[in-house]
Write a protein that holds these residues in place. Structure first.
Motif, short mmCIF file in Angstrom:
data_model
loop_
_atom_site.label_atom_id
_atom_site.label_comp_id
_atom_site.label_asym_id
_atom_site.label_seq_id
_atom_site.Cartn_x
_atom_site.Cartn_y
_atom_site.Cartn_z
N GLY A 70 47.54 35.73 48.81
CA GLY A 70 48.12 34.43 48.52
C GLY A 70 47.16 33.26 48.46
N TYR A 71 45.86 33.51 48.31
CA TYR A 71 44.92 32.41 48.15
C TYR A 71 45.04 31.81 46.75
CZ TYR A 71 42.55 33.57 52.51
OH TYR A 71 42.25 33.79 53.85
N ASP A 72 44.85 30.52 46.66
CA ASP A 72 44.87 29.84 45.36
C ASP A 72 43.53 29.94 44.66
OD1 ASP A 72 47.58 28.53 45.45
OD2 ASP A 72 46.71 27.63 47.25
N ASP A 92 43.67 36.40 38.63
CA ASP A 92 44.35 35.26 38.03
C ASP A 92 44.23 33.99 38.87
OD1 ASP A 92 45.30 36.47 35.66
OD2 ASP A 92 46.91 37.44 36.79
N ILE A 93 43.55 34.08 40.03
CA ILE A 93 43.37 32.87 40.83
C ILE A 93 42.12 32.13 40.36
CG2 ILE A 93 44.53 33.88 42.81
CD1 ILE A 93 41.80 34.25 44.14
N VAL A 94 41.97 30.90 40.78
CA VAL A 94 40.78 30.12 40.45
C VAL A 94 39.56 30.73 41.15
CG1 VAL A 94 39.64 27.90 40.86
CG2 VAL A 94 42.02 27.95 40.06
N ILE A 95 38.49 30.92 40.40
CA ILE A 95 37.23 31.42 40.97
C ILE A 95 36.13 30.42 40.62
CG2 ILE A 95 35.63 33.35 41.16
CD1 ILE A 95 38.43 34.24 41.74
N THR A 96 35.42 29.94 41.62
CA THR A 96 34.28 29.06 41.36
C THR A 96 33.03 29.62 42.03
OG1 THR A 96 34.63 27.63 43.29
CG2 THR A 96 35.76 27.02 41.24
N ALA A 97 31.88 29.07 41.64
CA ALA A 97 30.60 29.47 42.22
C ALA A 97 29.67 28.26 42.20
CB ALA A 97 30.02 30.65 41.45
N PRO A 98 28.64 28.26 43.04
CA PRO A 98 27.85 27.05 43.25
C PRO A 98 27.11 26.50 42.04
CG PRO A 98 27.57 28.55 45.09
CD PRO A 98 28.33 29.30 44.04
N ALA A 99 26.41 27.35 41.29
CA ALA A 99 25.58 26.83 40.20
C ALA A 99 26.44 26.20 39.11
CB ALA A 99 24.70 27.94 39.63
N GLU A 100 27.44 26.93 38.64
CA GLU A 100 28.29 26.41 37.58
C GLU A 100 28.97 25.11 38.01
OE1 GLU A 100 31.46 28.52 34.69
OE2 GLU A 100 32.23 28.06 36.68
N SER A 101 29.50 25.09 39.24
CA SER A 101 30.18 23.90 39.74
C SER A 101 29.23 22.72 39.87
CB SER A 101 30.82 24.19 41.10
OG SER A 101 31.74 25.27 41.03
#
Length: 250
Positions: A70-72, A92-101
């Motif tokens: 249930g993580y967003d 299907d959840i939001v995935i981020t990472a340090p360099a791109e962000s």
């Protein structure tokens, strides 16, 4: 708008888990639940391609675990952005990472940015990501401070001194208008650097967290999410089942 986010330290050590969670406690939104995990075994840093390859499957399993629980959003906490594309394929959840962000934020704050890394060894792979993200023309330089991942928090005074020196060099000699700290273990130094250097300094732990919160809010309000018709198209479940691959994502 409440959000549940999982930060994944993709290493076989919990050395950064508690300090990072404590550091981000006052940075996250008040309604964000943030959990920080690492792996039970494996390399303690990802300074080598071999180490990165070893943690790939655990990263993807952690992403699926986050989705099932249930993580967003989930954050892959390494500046190499390891297995970011693969994670977006299977979830299907939001995935981020340090360099791109960090780079997405940097290009809104100035024309050209420099990335301050620990060791020269890291630069080729990180430069490949800059090119992949279409931002080569916005990159002023890479600067190395000749320290490893496990040194930054152990030798804070020396780390701060070297970061400020490298940042000043990037500004004065390379034309950098924004500085990015190119390792999540460099957390906690950006404020002193901003005060000393007078330019925006992006912390590689703050950026993917705030970017994840932004994207989760955007998804909940507008329905925007990672596109699934091109690069992030998911592999067919029928294929995964037929080839007995489900166990890799359990």
């Amino acid at each position: 708008m409440s959000k549940k986010i999982l930060w994944i330290n993709p290493v076989g050590s919990d050395i950064f888990d508690s300090p990072m969670k404590e550091y981000l406690k006052n940075i996250k939104d008040d309604d964000t639940i943030l959990d920080v995990i690492s792996f039970k075994e494996g390399p303690r840093h990802l300074e080598y391609h071999f180490y990165e390859a070893l943690v790939g499957l655990e990263i993807l399993k952690s992403i699926k675990m986050a989705e099932k629980n249930g993580y967003d959003a989930a954050i892959i906490g390494c500046f190499y952005d390891p297995f970011l594309t693969e994670a977006r394929e299977i979830s299907d959840i939001v995935i981020t990472a340090p360099a791109e962000s960090s780079m997405a934020i940097a290009i809104s704050l100035g024309n050209r940015f420099s990335i301050i890394v620990g060791r020269k060894k890291w630069i080729p792979q990180m430069e490949e990501n800059v090119i992949k993200y279409g931002l080569k023309e916005r990159l002023a330089s890479f600067k190395s401070i000749d320290m490893g991942v496990l040194d930054f928090q152990e030798k804070k005074e020396e780390t701060e001194k070297r970061l400020i020196k490298a940042g000043r060099d990037a500004i004065e000699n390379d034309g950098a208008e924004v500085l990015i700290l190119g390792c999540t273990a460099e957390f906690g130094f950006y404020k002193k650097m901003q005060e000393s250097l007078g330019v925006p300094v992006i912390d590689a732990t703050v950026a993917p967290l705030k970017y994840a919160e932004f994207l989760v809010n955007l998804k909940k309000i507008t329905g925007l999410r990672h596109s699934k018709i091109g690069k992030y198209e998911s592999p067919p479940y029928e294929e995964i089942k037929e080839w007995n691959l489900e166990r890799y994502l359990d």
